[in-house]
Design an enzyme around this catalytic site. Structure first.
Site, PDB file in Angstrom:
ATOM      1  N   PHE A  68      -0.802   7.134   0.678  1.00 59.97           N
ATOM      2  CA  PHE A  68       0.410   6.805   1.416  1.00 59.97           C
ATOM      3  C   PHE A  68       0.575   7.578   2.714  1.00 59.97           C
ATOM      4  CE2 PHE A  68       1.566   6.334  -3.174  1.00 59.97           C
ATOM      5  CZ  PHE A  68       1.623   4.947  -3.188  1.00 59.97           C
ATOM      6  N   ASP A 190       4.224  11.409 -13.105  1.00 55.95           N
ATOM      7  CA  ASP A 190       2.823  11.522 -12.686  1.00 55.95           C
ATOM      8  C   ASP A 190       2.356  12.977 -12.713  1.00 55.95           C
ATOM      9  OD1 ASP A 190       0.372  10.446 -12.006  1.00 55.95           O
ATOM     10  OD2 ASP A 190       0.776  10.392  -9.858  1.00 55.95           O
TER      11      ASP A 190
END
Length: 505
Positions: A68, A190
């Site tokens: 990203f 995560d």
């Protein structure tokens, strides 16, 4: 005579404009971002000495990159310190995710500065939009941190990280998660080695020393396939931990300081009560537990949190009063995938090897306990330098999800029918009797035996570890412990004799 140039290599590729013969990318730069992502909606081209936010931030070198964003070491002219600048891709979906992350970071920073876990969670210094010729890039400024735990694991992949260090790291991760879960009502979703970063004491002095000793940033001009333009891609230079050159975590930490400080930090959080409850990466047969596992190499990112400086009342534990004496301090990073525990932004969570059973099944009633499953997998990996679960599909015979569930049941045993059902993928994984649909023969190998037979733990060491990990690995999430339940577990207490032989580690 001019120096002899290295022969170029070419490859045949199919592009949007048809087949082409193009140069093979340099092997040395294969771990950097793809030139193809420097397009509309992609990365912002950045060079050394570029400035941001009206010349407040000046780029010093590249720290790393991710799917990203790219991350850069910058000098903050206002604060006269270095920071880590995360520059997000400009496409709408990335910008939206970044703005969500900024909101979560603000929420985390404001929740409870006095909680002992707050200093183990990432926070940010600043955020702003950076205008480019055709779009805007969301930028987030963080405290710079050192390497992630994956780098620590890879440096110790022969024997694993020594248990006393694993215990200190585990304690801090659990304190951080207790803060996220109980004070912020957030699930990280995560937790993995790449997202736990090592904090560097006296960071500004360390950066100045490293900049004076390290080589100048290097880069390569890379052609964008199918286009008549090039982009300059810099090589990542993540900050080294003070000890990474020697292989130890803290060269200056004496055994005396370790013995004095660890019991103090271990006691934090035991009586603390509260009032509330990136796209994952994917890593041939069932029963993979006995095989050696390879480690995923992911470029590190550098983000972090400055410890709160406010004093605490007598009724609340002070935040990490002994952290300066500990041989290692870690912080949980990358809140980009965090979500409220009951109002999920997505049901597609967690990196494969750290994914909880309820997430594999596609259940929607998961909560904070998915993070606890991931922490247990991470602790095992720190101790052994191998994955606890590393599933693989086998053609049309079974999928990664089938193998993942088989490995879980081989380690932890069967679990109730009620917990198996009601997931999006339950009927694909289990038949009407509750048996795995495509893998019929399991080879049970309980955790206690794995530790003694494969990793040569003593019976006592294995029993103590299993008493800690197995409640975190309860397959039925209803039976799995929360961070607040295990943050004071006896296994986390470091015994004096565990430091023997580690003075020079």
């Amino acid at each position: 005579m001019a120096p002899k140039e290295k022969c170029a290599k070419y490859q045949y590729v199919v592009t949007s404009s048809g087949p082409q013969i193009v140069p093979v990318p340099d092997q040395e730069s294969k771990e950097e971002e793809s030139p193809a992502d420097y397009n509309a909606g992609g990365y912002l081209p950045i060079k050394i000495n570029d400035s941001f936010k009206h010349a407040r931030y000046t780029v010093v070198r590249k720290l790393g990159w991710g799917h990203f964003s790219t991350v850069w070491l910058v000098k903050d002219a206002h604060q006269r310190r270095h920071s880590a600048l995360k520059v997000v891709k400009s496409a709408g979906r990335y910008s939206e995710t970044a703005r969500d992350e900024i909101k979560l970071l603000s929420q985390v920073a404001a929740a409870n500065p006095l909680h002992p876990g707050r200093s183990h969670i990432v926070s940010f210094f600043d955020s702003f939009d950076h205008p480019a010729p055709n779009d805007l890039h969301v930028c987030i400024v963080f405290e710079p941190l050192g390497e992630n735990l994956l780098a620590l694991i890879e440096r110790n992949k022969k024997k694993g990280v020594p248990p006393p260090f694993v215990k200190i790291i585990s304690k801090q991760i659990l304190l951080g998660l207790q803060y996220l879960h109980d004070e912020c009502d957030l699930v990280h979703t995560d937790i993995k080695p790449e997202n736990i970063l090592i904090s560097i004491p006296d960071i500004e002095s360390h950066i100045n020393t490293e900049l004076s000793l390290s080589s100048s940033p290097t880069s390569r001009r890379r052609r964008i396939i199918g286009r008549e333009r090039h982009v300059q891609i810099f090589d990542s230079q993540p900050l080294s931990s003070p000890s990474s050159r020697s292989g130890s975590i803290s060269a200056s930490a004496s055994r005396h300081n370790l013995k004095m400080s660890v019991p103090s930090i271990i006691s934090l959080g035991q009586s603390f009560t509260s009032c509330s409850a990136n796209q994952p990466s994917e890593p041939l047969s069932p029963s993979i537990l006995s095989s050696s596992s390879s480690l995923v190499s992911t470029p590190p990112t550098s983000v972090g949190l400055s410890s709160p400086s406010s004093s605490s009342p007598s009724t609340t534990p002070n935040a990490n009063p002994t952290s300066t004496h500990l041989p290692i301090t870690v912080k949980i990073a990358d809140l980009g995938n965090a979500t409220p525990s009951r109002k999920h932004y997505t049901e597609d969570i967690q990196t494969r090897q750290y994914r909880a059973p309820e997430a594999i099944l596609g259940r929607k009633d998961w909560g904070t306990r998915v993070d606890i499953w991931s922490v247990a997998c991470l602790i095992f990996e720190l101790l052994t330098a191998e994955y606890l679960f590393d599933p693989h599909g086998q053609g049309e015979l079974f999928t990664k999800d089938d193998d993942h569930m088989a490995q879980i049941m081989e380690l932890m045993g069967d679990f109730p029918m009620e917990a198996k059902m009601d997931g999006k993928y339950s009927r694909e994984l289990f038949d009407h009797s509750g048996s795995l649909r495509y893998i019929k023969t399991l080879k049970p190998w309980p955790l206690n035996r794995v530790m003694t037979e494969k990793y040569l733990f003593s019976s006592a060491e294995s029993a103590e570890l299993c008493a800690f990990l197995e409640p975190m690995l309860a397959v039925d999430q209803r039976d799995r412990k929360e961070a607040r339940d295990v943050v004071g577990h006896p296994w986390l207490e470091v015994k004096d004799e565990e430091w023997v032989g580690l003075e020079d580690w």
